[in-house]
Design an enzyme around this catalytic site. Structure first.
Site, mmCIF file in Angstrom:
data_model
loop_
_atom_site.group_PDB
_atom_site.id
_atom_site.type_symbol
_atom_site.label_atom_id
_atom_site.label_comp_id
_atom_site.label_asym_id
_atom_site.label_seq_id
_atom_site.Cartn_x
_atom_site.Cartn_y
_atom_site.Cartn_z
ATOM 1 N N GLU A 305 0.887 -1.414 0.050
ATOM 2 C CA GLU A 305 -0.016 -0.187 -0.081
ATOM 3 C C GLU A 305 0.772 1.191 0.139
ATOM 4 O O GLU A 305 0.697 2.326 -0.912
ATOM 5 C CB GLU A 305 -1.096 0.053 1.189
ATOM 6 C CG GLU A 305 -2.016 1.220 1.273
ATOM 7 C CD GLU A 305 -2.920 1.095 2.142
ATOM 8 O OE1 GLU A 305 -3.863 1.873 2.138
ATOM 9 O OE2 GLU A 305 -2.969 0.360 3.035
ATOM 10 N N LYS A 326 -7.301 0.557 12.139
ATOM 11 C CA LYS A 326 -7.520 -0.735 12.278
ATOM 12 C C LYS A 326 -7.062 -1.423 13.562
ATOM 13 O O LYS A 326 -7.851 -2.105 14.117
ATOM 14 C CB LYS A 326 -6.988 -1.563 11.365
ATOM 15 C CG LYS A 326 -7.660 -1.448 9.958
ATOM 16 C CD LYS A 326 -7.439 -2.712 9.073
ATOM 17 C CE LYS A 326 -8.648 -2.644 7.920
ATOM 18 N NZ LYS A 326 -8.423 -1.504 7.120
ATOM 19 N N HIS A 331 -9.809 -5.030 12.239
ATOM 20 C CA HIS A 331 -9.959 -5.215 10.942
ATOM 21 C C HIS A 331 -11.407 -6.052 10.842
ATOM 22 O O HIS A 331 -11.420 -7.105 10.973
ATOM 23 C CB HIS A 331 -8.866 -6.167 10.349
ATOM 24 C CG HIS A 331 -9.060 -6.044 8.635
ATOM 25 N ND1 HIS A 331 -10.151 -5.488 7.965
ATOM 26 C CD2 HIS A 331 -8.123 -6.816 7.864
ATOM 27 C CE1 HIS A 331 -9.762 -5.811 6.848
ATOM 28 N NE2 HIS A 331 -8.718 -6.400 6.557
#
Length: 403
Positions: A305, A326, A331
């Site tokens: 990412e 998160k 998550h």
């Protein structure tokens, strides 16, 4: 095809932080970890002991006269969040919302608790629950929300793993812009903290045995979570006509598929989803003030990412706040996109970037400004929220502060 402006008029949530958006934002902005000892119906020798488990919800407390036997936990979480969002939008007493209101739900696996319980009863030689099928249907949450609010427009579920509710928001956004409906109740919901759910994720060896540390050196896995978040989307024209408060504008959506690997993320797919969202919004990367990252705290995801963000932001990468919330709400898989969209909207409203907590030290493979451990006050006019799923499904959303 028309291109109508779409706004967010209501938000609601149930997360490990508690009932309501205020509880979620207080935890996110204050950097309160969601890691807590799990409470499971049965213990099968779980190695991982902590998760971001949402509070128990008795749907009969919210809908008197309702038969709880019709509701899996994931549906109950979705309905409670929907009630807050509809109330926040000023629609609680509006009567049936009718054929111009859609219900779109995003969930990765849906009614896992009911499925597990049915399997366990069979193994034990017990009679199956006759309501197992309507309770376990992936579409159950969409149907129940529609029945409570009299929504007779399109109603369906998007299931694309961790991108589910981000795609649900994106598709509802496109439907409103195209004139297919005027309003949508968009929901992300997941109730994965079950005996089998936890054992399955343990077997993948992607759960952290201690703390979730996105973008940090020494990160060792994610914190599994559950919960629900709901956003009421409307055309700006409808919102103005009824004098609704606008919480944010939804400006752009981009989605791609890697078509390469079930588990390994791909830089090309992630960066293209972000580029498409920016193009759809009609803005440049330099206009973005904040990114709520997918940021799972696995070695490969965060590095991939970061590289994808580098392609989008170039030399500006290190100066754009890119945080993962998160570790705070967990998550939540299919619910992640909706929960993180609400965190992003509240960040814009408050002018405060939530921190990435549990950060130890910079990782050269993640050269982002992840706002480590302490939040930061900063005006946020435009923000992006990313969701990247197993199976190579990517989604990015661009939000603007309410005008």
């Amino acid at each position: 095809m028309s291109s109508r402006e779409v706004v967010v008029t209501g938000i609601g949530a149930v997360t490990v932080a508690g009932l309501g958006v205020d509880a979620l934002w207080k935890a996110a902005s204050g950097g309160v970890s969601g890691a807590n000892p799990m409470a499971l119906a049965r213990d099968f020798g779980h190695v991982i002991k902590n998760a971001a488990q949402a509070p128990a919800v008795d749907i009969a407390d919210y809908l008197p006269g309702t038969k709880p036997a019709y509701f899996d936990r994931v549906t109950a979480l979705a309905l409670v969040a929907a009630m807050e969002a509809v109330r926040d939008a000023g629609l609680a007493d509006a009567g049936p919302l009718g054929k111009r209101t859609a219900v779109v739900v995003g969930t990765g696996i849906g009614s896992l608790g009911t499925i597990e319980e049915a399997a366990y009863n069979l193994i034990q030689g017990r009679r199956p629950d006759p309501l197992s099928v309507p309770r376990a249907m992936t579409s159950a949450a969409a149907s129940h929300i529609g029945m409570v609010y009299g929504c007779t427009g399109p109603s369906f579920v998007i299931s694309s793993a961790c991108a589910s509710s981000a795609q649900a928001l994106g598709i509802a956004f496109q439907m409103l812009r195209a004139g297919m409906c005027d309003r949508a109740i968009v929901t992300g919901a997941e109730a994965i903290i079950t005996t089998g759910g936890m054992k399955g994720w343990e077997a993948m060896r992607v759960l952290s045995p201690d703390l979730c540390r996105p973008f940090s050196k020494g990160r060792n896995g994610l914190l599994l979570g559950e919960g629900s978040a709901v956003l009421v989307l409307e055309t700006a024209e409808l919102a103005r006509a009824r004098g609704a408060r606008v919480r944010a504008r939804l400006l752009g959506y981009g989605t791609t598929s890697d078509a390469k690997d079930m588990l390994r993320p791909d830089v090309d797919g992630a960066s293209e989803a972000m580029a498409l969202a920016l193009e759809d919004a009609g803005i440049a990367a330099g206009d973005i003030d904040y990114v709520n990252a997918h940021g799972t705290a696995t070695l490969l995801n965060d590095a991939t990412e970061s590289e994808a963000l580098g392609r989008i932001f170039g030399n500006r990468l290190g100066s754009v706040p890119v945080t993962s919330t998160k570790p705070i709400h967990g998550h939540t898989l299919g619910a992640a996109g909706a929960i993180e969209a609400i965190v992003t909207i509240r960040a814009m409203e408050e002018g405060r970037v939530p921190p990435t907590i549990n950060f130890l030290a910079p990782d050269p493979n993640c050269p982002v400004d992840c706002v480590p451990n302490e939040g930061r006050s900063q005006p946020i006019g435009l923000a992006m929220s990313n969701s990247f799923a197993f199976g190579g499904i990517n989604a990015a959303l661009v939000f603007g502060r309410a005008a």
